[in-house]
Design a protein around this motif. Sequence first.
Motif, PDB file in Angstrom:
ATOM      1  N   ILE A   1     -37.299  74.445  35.859  1.00 46.44           N
ATOM      2  CA  ILE A   1     -36.177  74.618  36.782  1.00 46.44           C
ATOM      3  C   ILE A   1     -35.250  75.696  36.240  1.00 46.44           C
ATOM      4  CG2 ILE A   1     -34.097  73.519  37.716  1.00 46.44           C
ATOM      5  CD1 ILE A   1     -36.575  72.539  39.077  1.00 46.44           C
ATOM      6  N   ASP A   2     -34.794  76.542  37.154  1.00 49.42           N
ATOM      7  CA  ASP A   2     -33.795  77.549  36.793  1.00 49.42           C
ATOM      8  C   ASP A   2     -32.969  77.834  38.039  1.00 49.42           C
ATOM      9  OD1 ASP A   2     -32.249  79.542  35.792  1.00 49.42           O
ATOM     10  OD2 ASP A   2     -33.870  80.975  35.421  1.00 49.42           O
ATOM     11  N   GLN A   3     -31.918  77.042  38.238  1.00 49.16           N
ATOM     12  CA  GLN A   3     -31.073  77.247  39.417  1.00 49.16           C
ATOM     13  C   GLN A   3     -29.667  76.730  39.141  1.00 49.16           C
ATOM     14  OE1 GLN A   3     -33.621  75.007  42.160  1.00 49.16           O
ATOM     15  NE2 GLN A   3     -31.972  73.513  42.393  1.00 49.16           N
ATOM     16  N   ARG A   4     -28.722  77.357  39.837  1.00 46.20           N
ATOM     17  CA  ARG A   4     -27.319  76.990  39.648  1.00 46.20           C
ATOM     18  C   ARG A   4     -27.023  75.611  40.230  1.00 46.20           C
ATOM     19  NH1 ARG A   4     -24.068  82.659  40.992  1.00 46.20           N
ATOM     20  NH2 ARG A   4     -24.962  83.870  39.236  1.00 46.20           N
ATOM     21  N   SER A   5     -27.445  75.384  41.467  1.00 40.71           N
ATOM     22  CA  SER A   5     -27.237  74.087  42.094  1.00 40.71           C
ATOM     23  C   SER A   5     -28.046  74.041  43.380  1.00 40.71           C
ATOM     24  CB  SER A   5     -25.753  73.855  42.404  1.00 40.71           C
ATOM     25  OG  SER A   5     -25.561  72.568  42.943  1.00 40.71           O
ATOM     26  N   GLY A   6     -28.460  72.855  43.771  1.00 41.42           N
ATOM     27  CA  GLY A   6     -29.207  72.712  45.006  1.00 41.42           C
ATOM     28  C   GLY A   6     -30.210  71.586  44.908  1.00 41.42           C
ATOM     29  N   ASP A   7     -31.156  71.583  45.829  1.00 42.01           N
ATOM     30  CA  ASP A   7     -32.183  70.549  45.867  1.00 42.01           C
ATOM     31  C   ASP A   7     -33.539  71.157  45.526  1.00 42.01           C
ATOM     32  OD1 ASP A   7     -30.146  68.896  46.757  1.00 42.01           O
ATOM     33  OD2 ASP A   7     -30.685  69.107  48.868  1.00 42.01           O
ATOM     34  N   TYR A   8     -34.396  70.337  44.953  1.00 41.22           N
ATOM     35  CA  TYR A   8     -35.754  70.795  44.633  1.00 41.22           C
ATOM     36  C   TYR A   8     -36.749  69.729  45.097  1.00 41.22           C
ATOM     37  CZ  TYR A   8     -39.821  72.570  42.145  1.00 41.22           C
ATOM     38  OH  TYR A   8     -41.054  73.068  41.858  1.00 41.22           O
ATOM     39  N   THR A   9     -37.691  70.130  45.954  1.00 38.73           N
ATOM     40  CA  THR A   9     -38.736  69.232  46.440  1.00 38.73           C
ATOM     41  C   THR A   9     -40.064  69.631  45.824  1.00 38.73           C
ATOM     42  OG1 THR A   9     -37.575  68.947  48.556  1.00 38.73           O
ATOM     43  CG2 THR A   9     -39.888  68.293  48.475  1.00 38.73           C
TER      44      THR A   9
ATOM     45  N   ASN B   1     -32.122  65.905  44.182  1.00 35.46           N
ATOM     46  CA  ASN B   1     -30.928  66.376  44.906  1.00 35.46           C
ATOM     47  C   ASN B   1     -29.823  66.788  43.934  1.00 35.46           C
ATOM     48  OD1 ASN B   1     -31.969  65.521  47.610  1.00 35.46           O
ATOM     49  ND2 ASN B   1     -31.829  63.497  46.671  1.00 35.46           N
ATOM     50  N   GLY B   2     -29.218  67.935  44.232  1.00 35.40           N
ATOM     51  CA  GLY B   2     -28.116  68.421  43.395  1.00 35.40           C
ATOM     52  C   GLY B   2     -28.546  68.701  41.971  1.00 35.40           C
ATOM     53  N   ILE B   3     -29.694  69.320  41.814  1.00 30.45           N
ATOM     54  CA  ILE B   3     -30.174  69.644  40.465  1.00 30.45           C
ATOM     55  C   ILE B   3     -29.684  71.025  40.067  1.00 30.45           C
ATOM     56  CG2 ILE B   3     -32.388  70.522  41.366  1.00 30.45           C
ATOM     57  CD1 ILE B   3     -33.677  69.511  38.757  1.00 30.45           C
ATOM     58  N   LYS B   4     -29.272  71.160  38.829  1.00 27.54           N
ATOM     59  CA  LYS B   4     -28.862  72.475  38.332  1.00 27.54           C
ATOM     60  C   LYS B   4     -29.136  72.582  36.843  1.00 27.54           C
ATOM     61  CE  LYS B   4     -23.967  71.225  37.740  1.00 27.54           C
ATOM     62  NZ  LYS B   4     -22.573  71.589  38.113  1.00 27.54           N
ATOM     63  N   GLY B   5     -29.217  73.852  36.397  1.00 30.42           N
ATOM     64  CA  GLY B   5     -29.484  74.113  34.995  1.00 30.42           C
ATOM     65  C   GLY B   5     -30.829  74.791  34.815  1.00 30.42           C
ATOM     66  N   LYS B   6     -31.201  74.981  33.576  1.00 31.78           N
ATOM     67  CA  LYS B   6     -32.459  75.643  33.241  1.00 31.78           C
ATOM     68  C   LYS B   6     -33.194  74.811  32.203  1.00 31.78           C
ATOM     69  CE  LYS B   6     -34.383  80.040  31.601  1.00 31.78           C
ATOM     70  NZ  LYS B   6     -34.084  81.421  31.156  1.00 31.78           N
ATOM     71  N   GLY B   7     -34.471  74.478  32.544  1.00 32.31           N
ATOM     72  CA  GLY B   7     -35.266  73.681  31.615  1.00 32.31           C
ATOM     73  C   GLY B   7     -36.415  72.985  32.321  1.00 32.31           C
TER      74      GLY B   7
ATOM     75  N   ASP C   1     -31.888  68.793  28.151  1.00 31.42           N
ATOM     76  CA  ASP C   1     -30.456  68.544  27.945  1.00 31.42           C
ATOM     77  C   ASP C   1     -29.570  69.297  28.923  1.00 31.42           C
ATOM     78  OD1 ASP C   1     -31.282  67.008  25.908  1.00 31.42           O
ATOM     79  OD2 ASP C   1     -30.579  68.297  24.284  1.00 31.42           O
ATOM     80  N   ASN C   2     -29.911  70.550  29.226  1.00 29.01           N
ATOM     81  CA  ASN C   2     -29.028  71.342  30.071  1.00 29.01           C
ATOM     82  C   ASN C   2     -29.393  71.273  31.556  1.00 29.01           C
ATOM     83  OD1 ASN C   2     -31.381  72.656  29.587  1.00 29.01           O
ATOM     84  ND2 ASN C   2     -30.475  74.691  29.331  1.00 29.01           N
ATOM     85  N   ILE C   3     -30.137  70.222  31.928  1.00 28.10           N
ATOM     86  CA  ILE C   3     -30.436  69.945  33.341  1.00 28.10           C
ATOM     87  C   ILE C   3     -29.603  68.740  33.774  1.00 28.10           C
ATOM     88  CG2 ILE C   3     -32.198  69.090  34.938  1.00 28.10           C
ATOM     89  CD1 ILE C   3     -32.804  71.875  34.378  1.00 28.10           C
TER      90      ILE C   3
END
Length: 728
Positions: free
Chosen positions: A255-263, A222-228, A279-281
């Motif tokens: 992962i490559d997203q600004r913000s949101g959830d990932y299932t 939940n609320g994941i953001k960043g790229k990596g 680091d940037n996640i």
Amino acid sequence: MKKDQTVNLKYAVVIALLGFMLFSGTAKAQKASWIWYPGDYEVWLSNKMQNRRTERGTFLPPFWKLDSHYVLMNFHKDFELAEPEDAKLYVEGQHNISLDGTTIRGYPKTIHIPAGKHRISLKVYNQANVPAIFVQGRHLVSDTSWLVTCEDKEWIDASGKTSDVSATKYLMAGSWGFNDPVVLPSTYHLPVEPKKAVSIDEKPHHMFVDFGKETFGYIKLNGIKGKGKVSLYFGESPNEATDTARCELADKVDIDQRSGDYTFNGSRAFRYVSIYYDDNISINDVSMLYEYSPVKQRGSFRCSDEEVNKIWDVAAYTLHLNTREFFIDGIKRDRWVWSGDAYQSYLMNYYLFFDSPTVTHTLLALRGKDPVTSHINTIMDYTFYWFLGINDYYQYTGDKTFIQQNYPRMQSMMDFCLSRRDKDGFVQGQTGDWVFIDWADGLSKQGEVSFEQILLCRSLETMAECAKLAHDSTRAVKYAQIAAYLKAKIFSYYWNDQKHALVHSRIDGKPTDNVTRYANMFSIFFNYLDEAKKQDVKKYVLLNNDVPKITTPYMRFYELEALCAMGEQSYVLKQMKDYWGGMLKLGATSFWEEYNPAKSGADVYAMYGRPYGKSLCHAWGASPIYLLGKYYLGVKPTSPGYKEYIVEPNLGSLQWMQGSIPTPNGDIRVYASTKVIKVSADDGVGTLRFKSKTKPVCKQANIVSKDDNVYELQIQKGQNLVVDYNAM
């Protein structure tokens, strides 16, 4: 029926059922549902489910042959309408439709049907998914009264006339009760619900998540953001989740997203999850979507011993986790449909859910299609458990139709088994056969193993009874004769008077001296032993520490059942508390595939040469549900479908117990203490049997005295019986 509407059906029972398949405009129609060829959806869905298994990103398919659905299907229905109506059509596949022999052009979504007698026919082709139809009219609806065939065997002469008599064999349609026409059967999935973690231990770029108990589903970030990269390591124990190199299940994703959830896409078994990310996640929270079967728990059990109550609760949770589209073995590793595991799940199910559809779905998925080329799951004993599962299904549910419709599949399966007997009429492992019996170090599988002969004998007895239900009297006699002959040979060849037991095997025509528990304990609850031999087996085998002990819940199930059948409930209760209670003391929140009290430390999780190979949530670990329902509350059917039943409470060393046992038409409720027994039932006629030191009293029914301080009284539907007695 007119001559050109005649169908050549193999079994007289199916012809008799046709009388119920015609209805008038005033008859009450069933609710419309998706229908298909019986067994095909089970085969297709089990293939889809069992091929989901992965281990650390590697695809692991089943070991055995997988069959497929029939790709071309003919559905038809003879019916009569008192007035015209329109019927809507929904189809999975390419199709054509005809009414009274006239093809309707194109792919109509609605057809108009005049009043009168009619035959509607649909031919459906679908290579990818199971050919299925949904028909919704005012009175004409698709349901299990429709007839289906995978080969209509019609022919056309030179004039263009279609044959009016064929060799077509029709079966009644299969259905899972899907009643939404726009939700296709091929899209079916189990429901999910959100669950929060119990605790999350956060460190830089790492989260250790605990969901509090064994569970199954999809991890949600939940609320994941960043790229990596994000890496997940699952564990049924903290040791496993933190051992990133050797844990059984792991997932990685970019992962490559600004913000949101990932299932995550893959469903997994776990309690703990170790999450590492670049680091940037950043991740705000971790939760899950818990995936479950929507079966309803109907059975219950409570008693004076809180540890036993905890064992029952954890067993119920274990069985529910392993009840999915089908009964599977374990949720972490295989997630496959194994016949031996499923057989025990059927029995536990009858005392917890009484969910008949999951039983029949699993039986059909396991059987697959003809021709038979190997044993079920390639395991000889698992084929025999399949027969036994059908026998028990009929005893608990009284469902003759399932037996009659699937009798041909039983017959071809038994033909395969009988074709593999040796010159003495025994079975032994041949090339490609897996003789399993149990996970036990040093257990011989060589030669003619007595345990396999016992299972074959019971399977033949099952075939004899099912042949009667299918009105196949010739084969009923044949199977009964083979079973009787085999049983006599088993005791002639394997019983050793000096050992007071059946020996384990014969090799090169000579019986060995080795005694194991397997054939002996099955002979007790199959009632194959006279009283003297039963007492011998109890003393010299089941209660003899020199005979190799059983360490899997799988065979403890049968060992404890045999002891319960001998009236050893007090001893069994202590064993149950030591064995299943031992797992609880090690922190188990579901019961395991194997438990050996002699193991300690990291060894308790090891199996198959892997440090975490053992399943800590295995269906066969839930057997206390069955034992406590059948042998303590003492409830079991004595005629198919609980039309008649017995209640024979046995407290063992408990002070009191109470519970509810589900049946096809309601529940049987039992309370027993050392002074009072209370019983009520929603249906059927029962017999309450118990022992009392003094003459018992019941105001609601007459008590009949039997020998040896045994008393009986009859339980009528809707009665609330109260018996004052003095337990022995």
